[in-house]
Every structure is written in structure tokens, then in C-alpha cells.
Design an enzyme around this catalytic site. Structure first.
Site, PDB file in Angstrom:
ATOM      1  N   ASP A  42       0.847  -1.200   0.000  1.00  0.00           N
ATOM      2  CA  ASP A  42       0.000   0.000   0.000  1.00  0.00           C
ATOM      3  C   ASP A  42       0.875   1.239   0.000  1.00  0.00           C
ATOM      4  OD1 ASP A  42      -3.031  -0.650   0.412  1.00  0.00           O
ATOM      5  OD2 ASP A  42      -1.989  -2.054   1.747  1.00  0.00           O
TER       6      ASP A  42
ATOM      7  N   ASP B 154      -6.856  -3.623   3.296  1.00  0.00           N
ATOM      8  CA  ASP B 154      -7.889  -4.655   3.208  1.00  0.00           C
ATOM      9  C   ASP B 154      -7.510  -5.845   2.339  1.00  0.00           C
ATOM     10  OD1 ASP B 154      -8.013  -3.253   0.836  1.00  0.00           O
ATOM     11  OD2 ASP B 154     -10.011  -2.449   1.174  1.00  0.00           O
ATOM     12  N   ASP B 155      -6.300  -5.885   1.775  1.00  0.00           N
ATOM     13  CA  ASP B 155      -5.919  -7.059   0.986  1.00  0.00           C
ATOM     14  C   ASP B 155      -4.478  -7.451   1.269  1.00  0.00           C
ATOM     15  OD1 ASP B 155      -4.123  -5.766  -1.327  1.00  0.00           O
ATOM     16  OD2 ASP B 155      -5.888  -4.487  -1.054  1.00  0.00           O
TER      17      ASP B 155
ATOM     18  N   ASP C  22      -6.067   1.648   6.331  1.00  0.00           N
ATOM     19  CA  ASP C  22      -7.154   0.683   6.082  1.00  0.00           C
ATOM     20  C   ASP C  22      -6.709  -0.342   5.041  1.00  0.00           C
ATOM     21  OD1 ASP C  22      -7.038   2.700   4.183  1.00  0.00           O
ATOM     22  OD2 ASP C  22      -9.196   2.752   3.838  1.00  0.00           O
TER      23      ASP C  22
ATOM     24  N   ARG D  31     -13.988  -0.457   2.263  1.00  0.00           N
ATOM     25  CA  ARG D  31     -14.178   0.798   1.538  1.00  0.00           C
ATOM     26  C   ARG D  31     -15.420   0.817   0.667  1.00  0.00           C
ATOM     27  NH1 ARG D  31      -7.943   1.257  -0.747  1.00  0.00           N
ATOM     28  NH2 ARG D  31      -6.907   0.510   1.121  1.00  0.00           N
TER      29      ARG D  31
ATOM     30  N   TYR E 178       4.539   0.786  -1.744  1.00  0.00           N
ATOM     31  CA  TYR E 178       4.625   0.731  -3.204  1.00  0.00           C
ATOM     32  C   TYR E 178       6.005   1.138  -3.735  1.00  0.00           C
ATOM     33  CZ  TYR E 178      -0.409   0.051  -4.069  1.00  0.00           C
ATOM     34  OH  TYR E 178      -1.676  -0.452  -4.151  1.00  0.00           O
TER      35      TYR E 178
END
Length: 691
Positions: free
Chosen positions: A206, A214-215, A212, A506, A318
Site C-alpha cells: 500500500d 484490506d488485501d 485501512d 471501503r 509501493y
């Protein structure tokens, strides 16, 4: 009495019936007059300045059309109001005229301001010049003879650094804060079987400031390809579908991501903590195992969904991951051997999938992301340009694969869910698309373009052109994507079914799909599906959230680029849109949109044609610019009220002369002065003055 004479009444009725009336939308000019634009008519009807005082730009009205036989022109006299441009609550700024409070609507096309009555229940906080308020129009000049508004609530004070965010959100009736949280969120699914996969080295990738998450991803090599493990946060394990919290999430539909800030769909205690896949924290997840073959296809019949507990073995960033994978740079990231092995396989899979989508389907050209970095006071400090690097591609390809697998799974097992539908070219523009493609060397038919394979072939051809003109023009002819309760194709991705489930923190639609997936894998009763109203809310929210993001960006760009007017900075831009009155340019360095009006484009105005339908600018019938072409520009003015930026080219092709900036800018300043906001006319006061 004469007025009661039936013959006179009949004559009056006949006179009214003989009048030519048309319904249309009012478009105001900067010089007091306006035009009535009628649907399906290329011509527009002149509205004289006196008549414009009764209407607002954007009003839908019925007007009487009269002919001026001497001048050979038609003009419109608005007669009745169909729908006001300010039909709902609107945001404006307080201004005082003769010690009376007025409101100036926050709309660059509306030049009037209106007397405003303060009907707030609590008036302990006095409204001052420049404060932002939410209002309602109570009287309209065309239907009531006067304009008048009333205050609903104060939004924020003049000079508040949070103004761009607060005003943009309230103007679109969006929430300005996260839902109210709780200290305790009991887990609702303790008895459902969950496989322990904590030993597998899942990782999240991320942005650095993301909370947040989420994966999480893990991957294994197999004989015929890859097994991609996609673990997704499980908020439905904490949120009952009949709860107040679920109702709030349904109403919000999405988290709102704005430059520098976000407004989560769920309470931060859930989105940023309890459900977030934090490093080394045990988390319940919904897991999808997607079988990707060596040629890049997805063996959707082999997809497995299950409930699992995982632990992220690394919160990866990233740019740091890309630095390592692309350049071997370990300055900010030096992975363990097990994490490196996962990343290496993810890179392999990503290249396989990207090659498949590029050669068989159609990948779209991507623009860089522009990250707005704020300072401690909340103002814009600088803008970072983030390109689509390998780490971004890993996550993108993984999520697309997982959502394709989910779409096919739900279509097969339930034939319902929240599906993303994209039907390719709009039937209304199909002939235009065929003609455009043929003119650029690609022959096709409507029958072919109505298939996924035919659509993708056209998109691939456009992507492979040396310039982006064809790609940009084809986008104009495409349908918008929509969410739907029934399975359906997604032409833009080249798949039969596409259902997102990878962002349930989200997106409310992803929460619904989670519950549906759980009902299948746990053999439970199917959850309640949303009705058409909820579906409409989700589709509308997606558009509205994008509008809020653009609004905040416009605020920030105006402040950020103001110094460049004085500096006369030259920017490299790309032509984004061609309209009748000029051209919109996106600056490559920071992503800002500026407008170059025809008067500031060239001195040879009579020899230039801005063709919006063709997406081209012609000079003496030769093409000077087309959509996607590069152009060097400098900024001339920044308007903080309308939040618009105006520029001019610094060099032109085909010996096209540059404009006379000083003369043109002086004319624009004079026009702006004439069109400064003035109080909306009050007919009673005008009548008294005449007496």
C-alpha cells in the site's frame, strides 16, 4: 366587466396558443445576456439582459420565441420555470449589502447574489462576511418576482484551512467525518470454521500512509501456472446486516478519498484497526485462491473461496518495493528470503497477466497519480507524482484476477450479487465509433463491436497507435460502468462477469458480495440483497465522490499554482479536451487542469476552428493539435472564486501567430468587472424607485 367577456377570454386563449414556446436550459454569458439551449436543436435563442435578470444560469424554463424581422434573429423571453438550477440545497458565501445579509452561490456560472434570511434555530454564532453557509432558495425571480434564500446551517468560517474539504463535501451532501465508533465490536462468527494460514508469508502492499489495509497477497508456483492467494479483510464478521452500522455503510456506499484526507465508510476503529490487515496481527479473512495458467488465463472453475485466519508478514510500501524489484535498491526495503520469494513469483504472475490482457484483451493507458502532501497547517505543501510501477501492477493484476474469479463464482452459484457492468460503446455513438476507427485504418462493424472480442480488438488497435488521439476519442463514445444485481459483461476488462469483493472496508457492494460468498462456502441462508434504491445510491455515490475529489483538487491547485502566474512558469501539458470556446490542458508536472480560451490561443482567431466533435484544432484547415498532443503553456490568471486557471501557449505549429496577451487580458478584466456579482433584482424595490 370586459375581463369577464367570454369572447375576449377566448381571444386571449387563442393568442396564447398561437405563441411559439420552447423548453430549454438558460446559459448566461459574461456580458449580461444569455441563451436558451433547446434539446435536439443546434441553434440557441438569444435572451436579452433584462429578461436574464429573472433567471439563473442553468434554469430549465419555458420561453416565448419571437422573431425580430428587421434583424432576422429569434429571441427568447422566459415565461415559466420548469426547474431551478438551485433546485436543492446549495453552498454559498455570506456577503452584506446595505447591512442586509446576502448569499453568493458557490457557482462560477451564477453571477447574482440573493437576500438571505437567517432561520437557524441557534443564532448564537453570528454570521460574518465571507463565512460559508448551506442555503435553500425560497423565491425565484421568474415564478415569484424576486429572488430570496434562507440559511439552513453554517458550514465553516472565512479563512478556515479545512474549507476546501468541508465545503466540497457539504455542497454534495456528503459526510464530513467517519461514522461514530464504539469501544467494543464483538466478533459475530466465532463458530464458523476458519483455516489457520498464519504460517504463510502474506504481505500487504500500500501507500506509506495507508491504515485501512484490506488485501494481503501470497502466491505459489504450480505445474501449469500459479495459485494466487488473495486474503481480504472481513468486516462482515463484525457488522450484522440488520444493524444501524450496516445501514450507515449502505447510505455512504463508499469511503471517500480526497487529496490529503479520507472519510471512511466504516468507523475508524474497524477500518483502520480491527479489520485492517496489520503486520504481525492475527486477522480473520475471506480468502480466494485463484488459479492462473501459464498463458495468463484464469481457470475460474478451480477458484476456491474459504474463511481463514492470517498474519501479514510485512506492510510493504509501493515505491520502496518498486525500488527494490526494479533497481535492487535496499535503502528503504530489504525483504527477508521468504518475502522476496513471494515477490519474485508475484512479478512473474503479473507479467504473464499483463501480457495476456495486452495481447488478447485490452489494457488501458494509465495516467500517473498525483499525491497531495499537506503541511502541518493543512495547506498543500507539494505534489508527488506516482507512476504505475511494478508494485502497483502487482496489486492491480491480483485484484482484477480475484474480482473476475468472484464474478464467475457468484454468477454460477447464485446468479446474483453486486456486479460491475460495462457494455462497451454507447449505441447512440456506435456509428461514430465505427467511422472514427475506419478513418484511422481499422475496419469493423457494429455486430463486431457489440461483442467483447470485437470491442477489445478495437481498443488494442487504439492502444498500439503512436499517438493517443484515437484512444482518447474512443473513450468519448463508451458507456459508463454501472453496478447491477445481475451478472453481465464488462467490455472494458474483456470479461463475462466482474464482481468486486477485495475492498469491503471501503465499498458497501463488496460487503454484500462477502456475505453472498460466505453463504455459499458455509451453506447458509442467502443474505438480503439490496433493493433498487440502494443500488441507485451506490451508483450515484460513486459519481458524487469523484466530483468531491475534483472539487478539492481545484481548490488546492488554485492556491498551489498562484505563484506561477507571477513567475511565468512554462509547463508541459497534454490536450485533454477541445470545446467550442477553447481547449482544456492537463499539466504533466502536477495533474492540474487549465483552460486556454480561443482568445488566448492565437492572434489568428478567424483562421482557427476548435472542432469539439473531432477533438481537433484546425488552422487554415490544417490540423494544428489533436486530443493527446503535447503543448507548452504558461499560466496567465488564477481565479480563487471560480477556482479556475487560465493559460496560453508559448509556442504554436504551422506558423500560427501567438496571441496579443496584454490586449486580450485587458478585455477579459473589463468583462470580468462588468459581470461581477450584483444583488438579484427585487421587483418591489424597483417599483418603488419608479414611483
Amino acid at each position: 366587466m370586459l375581463l369577464d367577456n367570454p369572447a375576449l377570454q377566448a381571444l386571449k386563449r387563442k393568442f396564447d396558443e398561437d405563441k411559439v414556446k420552447k423548453e430549454g436550459v438558460v446559459k448566461a454569458s459574461d456580458r449580461g445576456f444569455g441563451f436558451l439551449e433547446v434539446a435536439n436543436e443546434k441553434a440557441s435563442y438569444f435572451i436579452p439582459p433584462q429578461a436574464m435578470k429573472k433567471v439563473i444560469n442553468g434554469d430549465r424554463v419555458v420561453a416565448i420565441i419571437t422573431e425580430d424581422k428587421e434583424k432576422g434573429k429569434s429571441q427568447a423571453e422566459p415565461e415559466s420555470l420548469v426547474e431551478s438550477a438551485l433546485k436543492t440545497n446549495f453552498v454559498g458565501r455570506v456577503t452584506f449589502v446595505n447591512n442586509k445579509m446576502n448569499v453568493a452561490p458557490d457557482n462560477p456560472t451564477i453571477k447574482q447574489y440573493f437576500i438571505c434570511d437567517d432561520h437557524r434555530t441557534d443564532k448564537s454564532k453570528k454570521l460574518l462576511e465571507g463565512d460559508w453557509i448551506l442555503c435553500r432558495l425560497t423565491k425565484h425571480g421568474l415564478s415569484d418576482g424576486v429572488f430570496r434564500a434562507e440559511v439552513i446551517e453554517e458550514i465553516t468560517t472565512n479563512g478556515d484551512p479545512s474549507t476546501p474539504w468541508t465545503v466540497s463535501l457539504r455542497a454534495l451532501d456528503l459526510p464530513v467525518a467517519a461514522p461514530e465508533g464504539s469501544e467494543n465490536y464483538p466478533f459475530l462468527e466465532p463458530d464458523l470454521p476458519r483455516e489457520d494460514l498464519t504460517q504463510l508469508p502474506f504481505v500487504t502492499i500500500d501507500s506509506e500512509k495507508t491504515e485501512d489495509m484490506d488485501d494481503a497477497l501470497y502466491i505459489e508456483k504450480c505445474d501449469d501456472g500459479y495459485k494466487l492467494y488473495v486474503a481480504i479483510a472481513d468486516p462482515t464478521g463484525y457488522i450484522d446486516e440488520n444493524s444501524r452500522l450496516d445501514e450507515e455503510a449502505a447510505h455512504r456506499a463508499f469511503s471517500i478519498y480526497l487529496p490529503g484526507r479520507n472519510i471512511p465508510m466504516l468507523p475508524r476503529e474497524l477500518s483502520d484497526d480491527l479489520c485492517s490487515l496489520r503486520e504481525n496481527e492475527l486477522r480473520p479473512t475471506l480468502l480466494g485462491i485463484v488459479h492462473i495458467l501459464n498463458d495468463g488465463t484464469i481457470a475460474t472453475d478451480d477458484t476456491v473461496f474459504k474463511l481463514a485466519n492470517i498474519k501479514s508478514h510485512g506492510k510493504l510500501i509501493y515505491n520502496y518495493v518498486s525500488d527494490f524489484l526494479e533497481n535492487g535498491d535496499t535503502t528503504n526495503f530489504n525483504p527477508s528470503p521468504e518475502v522476496k520469494a513471494v515477490l519474485d513469483l508475484l512479478v512473474e504472475m503479473t507479467k504473464v497477466r499483463d501480457n495476456y490482457r495486452t495481447t488478447v484483451l485490452a489494457s488501458f493507458r494509465t495516467r500517473p497519480d498525483y499525491e497531495f502532501v499537506l503541511n502541518e497547517e493543512g495547506a498543500l505543501d507539494h505534489i508527488e507524482v506516482n507512476y504505475r510501477r511494478i508494485a502497483n501492477q502487482i496489486v492491480e493484476e491480483s485484484m482484477i484476477a480475484a474480482n473476475i474469479a468472484c464474478g464467475n463464482f457468484l454468477a454460477e452459484h447464485l446468479n446474483t450479487g453486486i456486479f460491475n457492468i460495462h457494455m462497451g460503446f454507447d449505441p447512440e455513438y456506435m456509428d461514430d465509433a465505427i467511422e472514427l476507427l475506419a478513418a484511422n485504418g481499422f475496419k469493423t462493424t457494429s455486430e463486431q463491436l457489440e461483442t467483447i472480442s470485437g470491442f477489445c480488438a478495437a481498443r488494442r488497435y487504439a492502444n498500439n497507435q503512436p499517438k493517443t488521439y484515437l484512444d482518447n476519442m474512443l473513450r468519448k463514445y463508451q458507456e459508463f460502468s454501472q453496478m447491477n444485481l445481475n451478472p453481465g459483461p464488462h467490455f472494458a476488462l474483456g470479461v463475462e462477469n466482474y464482481a468486486t469483493w477485495t475492498s469491503p472496508i471501503r465499498k458497501y457492494g463488496d460487503m454484500i458480495n462477502h456475505r453472498l460468498l460466505k453463504s455459499v462456502i458455509c451453506d447458509q441462508e442467502h443474505p438480503r440483497l439490496p433493493d433498487e434504491t440502494i443500488l441507485m445510491i451506490m451508483n450515484q455515490a460513486r459519481r458524487t465522490n469523484r466530483m468531491a475529489e475534483r472539487s478539492v483538487r481545484d481548490w488546492l491547485y488554485v492556491d498551489y499554482l498562484s505563484p506561477d502566474v507571477t513567475k511565468q512558469t512554462v509547463f508541459e501539458g497534454e490536450i485533454f479536451d477541445v470545446v467550442r470556446g477553447g481547449v482544456r490542458v492537463v499539466l504533466q508536472e502536477n495533474g492540474a487542469f487549465i483552460f486556454v480560451p480561443m482568445s488566448l490561443f492565437t492572434a489568428a482567431r478567424d483562421d482557427v476552428d476548435f472542432d469539439s466533435e473531432a477533438g481537433k484544432i484546425f488552422y487554415k484547415k490544417d490540423v494544428a493539435f489533436a486530443l493527446g498532443d503535447s503543448i507548452k503553456v504558461r499560466l496567465l490568471s488564477v481565479d480563487k472564486i471560480t477556482r479556475s486557471i487560465v493559460g496560453t501557449p508559448v509556442e504554436l505549429p504551422l506558423d500560427m501567430p501567438l496571441p496579443n496577451i496584454e490586449e486580450t487580458m485587458q478585455r477579459r478584466r473589463e468583462q470580468a468587472a462588468r459581470s461581477q456579482r450584483t444583488p438579484a433584482p427585487n421587483n418591489r424595490a424597483n417599483n418603488q424607485n419608479r414611483r
